[in-house]
Motif scaffolding. Structure first.
Motif, PDB file in Angstrom:
ATOM      1  N   VAL A   1       0.847  -1.195   0.000  1.00 51.03           N
ATOM      2  CA  VAL A   1       0.000   0.000   0.000  1.00 51.03           C
ATOM      3  C   VAL A   1       0.884   1.248   0.000  1.00 51.03           C
ATOM      4  O   VAL A   1       1.933   1.269   0.638  1.00 51.03           O
ATOM      5  N   SER A   2       0.467   2.266  -0.760  1.00 48.11           N
ATOM      6  CA  SER A   2       1.306   3.457  -0.972  1.00 48.11           C
ATOM      7  C   SER A   2       1.529   4.292   0.290  1.00 48.11           C
ATOM      8  O   SER A   2       0.811   4.150   1.271  1.00 48.11           O
ATOM      9  N   THR A   3       2.515   5.171   0.208  1.00 50.89           N
ATOM     10  CA  THR A   3       2.733   6.173   1.242  1.00 50.89           C
ATOM     11  C   THR A   3       1.492   7.060   1.336  1.00 50.89           C
ATOM     12  O   THR A   3       0.852   7.310   0.316  1.00 50.89           O
ATOM     13  N   ASN A   4       1.183   7.552   2.524  1.00 45.69           N
ATOM     14  CA  ASN A   4       0.008   8.392   2.737  1.00 45.69           C
ATOM     15  C   ASN A   4      -1.240   7.803   2.072  1.00 45.69           C
ATOM     16  O   ASN A   4      -1.808   8.390   1.148  1.00 45.69           O
ATOM     17  N   PRO A   5      -1.667   6.627   2.528  1.00 44.30           N
ATOM     18  CA  PRO A   5      -2.750   5.918   1.834  1.00 44.30           C
ATOM     19  C   PRO A   5      -4.091   6.649   1.889  1.00 44.30           C
ATOM     20  O   PRO A   5      -4.394   7.357   2.841  1.00 44.30           O
ATOM     21  N   TYR A   6      -4.846   6.417   0.834  1.00 44.25           N
ATOM     22  CA  TYR A   6      -6.202   6.952   0.722  1.00 44.25           C
ATOM     23  C   TYR A   6      -7.159   5.769   0.646  1.00 44.25           C
ATOM     24  O   TYR A   6      -6.927   4.825  -0.094  1.00 44.25           O
ATOM     25  N   LEU A   7      -8.214   5.808   1.443  1.00 44.69           N
ATOM     26  CA  LEU A   7      -9.188   4.721   1.467  1.00 44.69           C
ATOM     27  C   LEU A   7     -10.585   5.308   1.357  1.00 44.69           C
ATOM     28  O   LEU A   7     -10.918   6.283   2.031  1.00 44.69           O
ATOM     29  N   SER A   8     -11.380   4.713   0.496  1.00 45.41           N
ATOM     30  CA  SER A   8     -12.751   5.163   0.357  1.00 45.41           C
ATOM     31  C   SER A   8     -13.665   3.933   0.374  1.00 45.41           C
ATOM     32  O   SER A   8     -13.365   2.927  -0.263  1.00 45.41           O
ATOM     33  N   PHE A   9     -14.736   3.975   1.134  1.00 44.93           N
ATOM     34  CA  PHE A   9     -15.671   2.846   1.163  1.00 44.93           C
ATOM     35  C   PHE A   9     -17.076   3.344   1.495  1.00 44.93           C
ATOM     36  O   PHE A   9     -17.253   4.469   1.950  1.00 44.93           O
ATOM     37  N   LYS A  10     -18.064   2.457   1.227  1.00 42.85           N
ATOM     38  CA  LYS A  10     -19.463   2.808   1.513  1.00 42.85           C
ATOM     39  C   LYS A  10     -20.072   1.763   2.427  1.00 42.85           C
ATOM     40  O   LYS A  10     -19.702   0.588   2.335  1.00 42.85           O
ATOM     41  N   PHE A  11     -20.970   2.168   3.270  1.00 39.56           N
ATOM     42  CA  PHE A  11     -21.748   1.179   4.007  1.00 39.56           C
ATOM     43  C   PHE A  11     -23.203   1.639   4.036  1.00 39.56           C
ATOM     44  O   PHE A  11     -23.500   2.822   3.852  1.00 39.56           O
ATOM     45  N   GLU A  12     -24.103   0.656   4.264  1.00 38.25           N
ATOM     46  CA  GLU A  12     -25.524   0.951   4.252  1.00 38.25           C
ATOM     47  C   GLU A  12     -25.921   1.555   5.594  1.00 38.25           C
ATOM     48  O   GLU A  12     -25.511   1.065   6.644  1.00 38.25           O
ATOM     49  N   GLY A  13     -26.696   2.608   5.548  1.00 35.31           N
ATOM     50  CA  GLY A  13     -27.168   3.233   6.777  1.00 35.31           C
ATOM     51  C   GLY A  13     -26.357   4.468   7.111  1.00 35.31           C
ATOM     52  O   GLY A  13     -25.613   4.992   6.286  1.00 35.31           O
ATOM     53  N   GLY A  14     -26.494   4.910   8.333  1.00 33.41           N
ATOM     54  CA  GLY A  14     -25.808   6.126   8.756  1.00 33.41           C
ATOM     55  C   GLY A  14     -26.724   7.318   8.643  1.00 33.41           C
ATOM     56  O   GLY A  14     -27.586   7.364   7.756  1.00 33.41           O
ATOM     57  N   ALA A  15     -26.562   8.266   9.550  1.00 31.72           N
ATOM     58  CA  ALA A  15     -27.374   9.479   9.530  1.00 31.72           C
ATOM     59  C   ALA A  15     -26.487  10.669   9.855  1.00 31.72           C
ATOM     60  O   ALA A  15     -25.416  10.511  10.445  1.00 31.72           O
ATOM     61  N   LYS A  16     -26.930  11.827   9.439  1.00 37.16           N
ATOM     62  CA  LYS A  16     -26.165  13.046   9.700  1.00 37.16           C
ATOM     63  C   LYS A  16     -25.840  13.180  11.189  1.00 37.16           C
ATOM     64  O   LYS A  16     -26.706  12.982  12.029  1.00 37.16           O
ATOM     65  N   GLY A  17     -24.589  13.512  11.487  1.00 34.31           N
ATOM     66  CA  GLY A  17     -24.192  13.716  12.872  1.00 34.31           C
ATOM     67  C   GLY A  17     -23.671  12.468  13.557  1.00 34.31           C
ATOM     68  O   GLY A  17     -23.085  12.544  14.628  1.00 34.31           O
ATOM     69  N   ASP A  18     -23.876  11.279  12.927  1.00 36.65           N
ATOM     70  CA  ASP A  18     -23.340  10.041  13.502  1.00 36.65           C
ATOM     71  C   ASP A  18     -21.813  10.096  13.525  1.00 36.65           C
ATOM     72  O   ASP A  18     -21.197  10.777  12.714  1.00 36.65           O
ATOM     73  N   LYS A  19     -21.267   9.315  14.447  1.00 32.65           N
ATOM     74  CA  LYS A  19     -19.822   9.336  14.618  1.00 32.65           C
ATOM     75  C   LYS A  19     -19.147   8.237  13.800  1.00 32.65           C
ATOM     76  O   LYS A  19     -19.606   7.099  13.797  1.00 32.65           O
TER      77      LYS A  19
END
Lengths: 103, 264
Positions: free
Chosen positions: A65-83
């Protein structure tokens, strides 16, 4: 201690997209420095992402994995303000945990 | 038979053209993919905390640093740089102005950066500070004060330096950056003598380089151009480097900044 991560999370159509930028050297252990000595391996080995207190992603990282890695993913659910809490541990036992709110 | 050959040759020509086109397209696609997570943001975060951290013999922050828009004003400051500063009596680019602030406010000698090594010590600090400042001009128009006679003088000097040939290969900046359609390997080289090319270059540096995981300021970029010409490398923040920056920024006048950029 390691530098902070930048975490952004946004909810759209019932899915939360999380984008994480980590600050890490991710040394493979294969490189040599200017004097010819091997640069010791230093990379993230485990990463965990939590939505509130529930684990939504856990991953094993390696030296590819590269230096200063970037990760992006999605999950179902979640609401504004959730941690969202993302934490990692590296092969030298160093760790880092940062959090953000879903926008 | 002749017709078939002709068709084949034509097909080959088209294929060649298509290939060159698709290479540029693929690079553009790659840029788009990585643009979302530009690690320059990590440097920006570090720079912001460095800006607000008391440092140096005087244990002071840079929050009173005047980048031309008044003490402590970071927003839009980079879009108007390089510019003439009455207190130093010089036209300064971002890095040389930060040097002034570090010296006067924090008591950190300029030599700590000028005589330092890239990606180390105070020069590394400079990278992060630059990342922080330029992010606060992202999306703004490049607006140099070209009415100022000092800035004007630096523009003329920069233009001469840009076309000045030197070194064992008799190169000038213009050798590579004075024509359209030039490239080094797969990296397109902008034509800096025209507005469009100057905007592409000045508007996207400082930048994070994915290939070496480093953040480069314009000072670092310029230094490496000299190195690649195999000619004498300029002193950090010296007059010629500021003059070249004025020339580029003035040519890019009115263009929109995309700083910090992301490079291969």
């Amino acid at each position: 201690m390691a530098n902070p991560m930048r975490i952004r999370a946004a909810v759209k159509d019932g899915f939360t997209e999380v984008r994480v930028l980590m600050s890490h050297v991710m040394e493979t252990g294969q490189r040599k420095d200017s004097s010819g000595a091997l640069v010791p391996a230093h990379f993230i080995t485990e990463l965990t992402a939590k939505h509130n207190d529930k684990v939504v992603l856990s991953a094993q990282f390696g030296p590819s994995v590269s230096t200063n890695p970037y990760l992006s993913f999605k999950f179902e659910g979640g609401a504004k303000g959730d941690k969202i809490v993302v934490s990692w541990v590296d092969n030298k036992g160093d760790s880092r945990s940062d959090e953000a709110q879903i926008a | 038979m002749r017709k078939t050959l002709g068709m084949a040759a034509l097909a080959a020509m088209l294929a060649g053209g298509a290939q060159a086109q698709s290479t540029a397209d693929e690079i553009a696609k790659y840029r788009e993919m990585i643009a979302d997570g530009n690690p320059a943001e990590l440097f920006e975060m570090e720079g912001e905390s460095l800006w607000k951290t008391p440092r140096g013999p005087k244990k002071a922050t840079l929050e009173q640093c005047d980048l031309g828009q008044g003490p402590g004003v970071v927003d839009g400051a980079f879009a108007r740089m390089p510019r003439y500063f009455a207190d130093t009596g010089r036209v300064q680019d971002l890095e040389s102005r930060l040097l002034t602030c570090m010296e006067t406010l924090q008591g950190i000698p300029a030599s700590a950066v000028v005589d330092g090594d890239w990606n180390k010590g105070e020069r590394k600090t400079m990278d992060a500070l630059a990342a922080y400042v330029v992010t606060h001009s992202r999306g703004q128009k490049i607006q140099l004060d070209l009415a100022n006679p000092q800035t004007r003088r630096m523009y003329e000097l920069g233009k001469r330096a840009f076309h000045y040939r030197s070194g064992p290969m008799d190169f000038s900046c213009a050798t590579c950056h004075g024509e359209d359609g030039k490239r080094i390997r797969l990296q397109d080289l902008p034509n800096l003598t025209h507005k469009e090319g100057a905007i592409a270059a000045w508007g996207s540096w400082p930048a994070y380089r994915v290939s070496n995981s480093q953040f480069w300021t314009m000072q670092h970029r310029l230094n490496d151009c000299f190195r690649q010409q195999r000619t004498a490398e300029p002193v950090f923040a010296s007059e010629v480097t500021v003059a070249l920056s004025v020339y580029m920024a003035a040519t890019a006048q009115g263009g929109v900044l995309q700083t910090p950029g992301l490079k291969r």
